[in-house]
Design an enzyme around this catalytic site. Structure first.
Site, PDB file in Angstrom:
ATOM      1  N   SER A 100      34.528  41.319  40.223  1.00  0.00           N
ATOM      2  CA  SER A 100      35.812  41.599  39.565  1.00  0.00           C
ATOM      3  C   SER A 100      35.600  41.795  38.069  1.00  0.00           C
ATOM      4  O   SER A 100      34.510  41.592  37.541  1.00  0.00           O
ATOM      5  CB  SER A 100      36.791  40.438  39.802  1.00  0.00           C
ATOM      6  OG  SER A 100      36.402  39.307  39.021  1.00  0.00           O
ATOM      7  N   SER A 102      36.992  40.051  35.617  1.00  0.00           N
ATOM      8  CA  SER A 102      37.456  38.902  34.840  1.00  0.00           C
ATOM      9  C   SER A 102      36.530  38.557  33.674  1.00  0.00           C
ATOM     10  O   SER A 102      36.934  37.846  32.764  1.00  0.00           O
ATOM     11  CB  SER A 102      37.624  37.677  35.743  1.00  0.00           C
ATOM     12  OG  SER A 102      36.366  37.201  36.189  1.00  0.00           O
ATOM     13  N   LYS A 157      32.328  32.331  35.178  1.00  0.00           N
ATOM     14  CA  LYS A 157      33.176  32.298  33.979  1.00  0.00           C
ATOM     15  C   LYS A 157      32.336  31.762  32.820  1.00  0.00           C
ATOM     16  O   LYS A 157      31.174  31.396  32.987  1.00  0.00           O
ATOM     17  CB  LYS A 157      34.401  31.397  34.176  1.00  0.00           C
ATOM     18  CG  LYS A 157      35.240  31.692  35.400  1.00  0.00           C
ATOM     19  CD  LYS A 157      36.021  32.966  35.298  1.00  0.00           C
ATOM     20  CE  LYS A 157      36.857  33.196  36.557  1.00  0.00           C
ATOM     21  NZ  LYS A 157      37.537  34.514  36.553  1.00  0.00           N
ATOM     22  N   SER A 263      42.223  36.954  34.080  1.00  0.00           N
ATOM     23  CA  SER A 263      41.237  36.039  34.641  1.00  0.00           C
ATOM     24  C   SER A 263      41.932  34.809  35.195  1.00  0.00           C
ATOM     25  O   SER A 263      42.647  34.110  34.475  1.00  0.00           O
ATOM     26  CB  SER A 263      40.223  35.618  33.561  1.00  0.00           C
ATOM     27  OG  SER A 263      39.374  34.591  34.041  1.00  0.00           O
TER      28      SER A 263
END
Length: 298
Positions: A100, A102, A157, A263
Site C-alpha cells: 500500500s 501508507s 510503519k 495511513s
C-alpha cells in the site's frame, strides 16, 4: 489456527516443510542409504564373480542399485535448500513486498524490501520469543511488525514513539516529549497511476533524523475513531479535533506512516508490543516498475 491463518503464516509452512523434508533426508541418509549400499555390494560381488568384462554395465547396475526411491528423491533432496532459506529468513534477512501507499514517499507500492531480523535481537522462529537481546528499536526506524489486531498480517510503519514517550500529533505536526519536529516545504509529490494527483510534501526534521512525509491539505487533522478506542492501553491516549496525544506504555511502540493522512496506524489501532516486532527495514532490492528505486532508504 484456521486454514486461512495457516496459509498466511509462511514461516510456519516453511517450518513444517523443514521438518518433513529433514525427517526424510535423515531417514534416507542413516537408514535407507546404508541398506542400499550393503545390498549393492552383495549383488556387485556376485556380478564380479561371473567375470563380466563390461565395466559400463557394472557402472549402470551400481547406479541403479544405489538410486534413491522417487519419494525420497523428490522430498529429501529439498531439505538443504529449505534449511538454508529457513535460517536466512528466520535469523538474518526476510523479504517483503510493499502492498500500500501508507509509507509514501519513502516506500512505493511494489517495492521489494529487505528486513534485518537480528538487529533488534534473535527470536525463536514461529514462537517469536526473544532469546538474545541486542539493539532496541529507535525513533525514526522503519519497522516491520505483526499487526496487533491480526498477527497473521505484517505491517510496516515508522517508529515515532518508544516506551515512555509522550507522542503528540496535533494540527499535522509531530511533537515527542515536548520537542516539536521542524518542517520544510518541498515540491509537491506526484502520485502516478490511473489518476494523476499531487500531495503536499515536507521534510520532517526530528532529533533522530530528517525524512520526507506527505500531507493531504483537504483532510482534517482529527483522528476519527467512530466510537471509543478499543485497543490495549487506550486510556493512555486522548483525542480531539486537532489530533491525538498518547503516552507510550513500557514494552510498546507508537507507529505512523509517512503518508500521514492516508495511513491506518497507532493513532487508530494502538501500540505495537515488543513481541510483535519482526525487524528493521533497510533496503529496496527490487521494484519491477522502476529499477532506479533499488537501494537503501531512511
Amino acid at each position: 489456527m484456521s486454514l486461512q491463518a495457516l496459509i498466511g503464516n509462511f514461516a510456519l509452512i516453511l517450518f513444517i516443510l523443514l521438518i518433513v523434508t529433514g525427517v526424510v533426508w535423515c531417514f534416507d541418509r542413516f537408514t535407507l542409504a546404508p541398506k542400499r549400499r550393503l545390498n549393492a555390494e552383495a549383488i556387485l560381488r556376485d556380478f564380479d564373480a561371473k567375470s563380466h568384462p563390461d565395466s559400463g554395465e557394472r557402472a549402470r547396475l551400481e547406479a541403479d542399485l544405489l538410486r534413491q526411491p522417487a519419494w525420497v528423491e523428490y522430498t529429501g533432496s529439498f531439505f538443504p535448500v529449505i534449511a538454508l532459506v529457513f535460517i536466512l529468513r528466520s535469523f538474518l534477512f526476510e523479504p517483503f513486498k510493499i502492498p500500500s501507499g501508507s509509507m509514501l514517499p519513502t516506500l512505493f507500492v511494489g517495492d521489494f524490501i529487505l528486513v534485518n531480523k537480528f538487529t533488534y535481537g534473535i527470536r525463536l522462529p514461529i514462537l517469536d520469543k526473544k532469546i538474545i537481546s541486542m539493539n532496541e528499536p529507535q525513533r525514526g526506524d522503519v519497522m516491520v511488525f505483526k499487526y496487533p489486531k491480526d498477527p497473521s498480517q505484517n505491517y510496516i510503519k515508522r517508529i515515532v514513539g518508544i516506551p515512555g514517550d509522550l507522542v503528540v500529533y496535533k494540527d499535522k505536526k509531530l511533537t515527542v516529549n515536548g520537542v516539536q519536529s521542524e518542517y520544510e516545504g518541498m515540491p509537491d509529490f506526484l502520485h502516478e497511476g490511473s489518476q494523476l494527483s499531487y500531495s503536499k510534501q515536507l521534510n520532517e526534521k526530528t532529533p533522530a533524523l530528517t525524512h520526507r512525509i506527505l500531507n493531504d491539505e483537504d483532510r482534517s487533522p482529527a483522528v476519527y475513531m467512530f466510537g471509543e478506542a478499543d485497543f490495549p492501553f487506550a486510556d493512555q491516549c486522548t483525542y480531539d479535533a486537532d489530533g491525538v496525544s498518547c503516552k507510550v506504555p513500557q514494552g510498546h511502540y507508537f507507529m505512523m506512516g509517512d503518508n500521514r493522512d492516508n495511513s491506518q496506524d497507532s493513532r487508530y489501532w494502538g501500540f505495537v508490543p515488543d513481541q510483535n516486532v519482526v525487524g528493521k527495514a533497510f533496503f529496496i532490492w527490487m521494484n519491477f516498475s522502476d529499477i532506479k528505486r533499488i537501494g537503501s532508504f531512511q
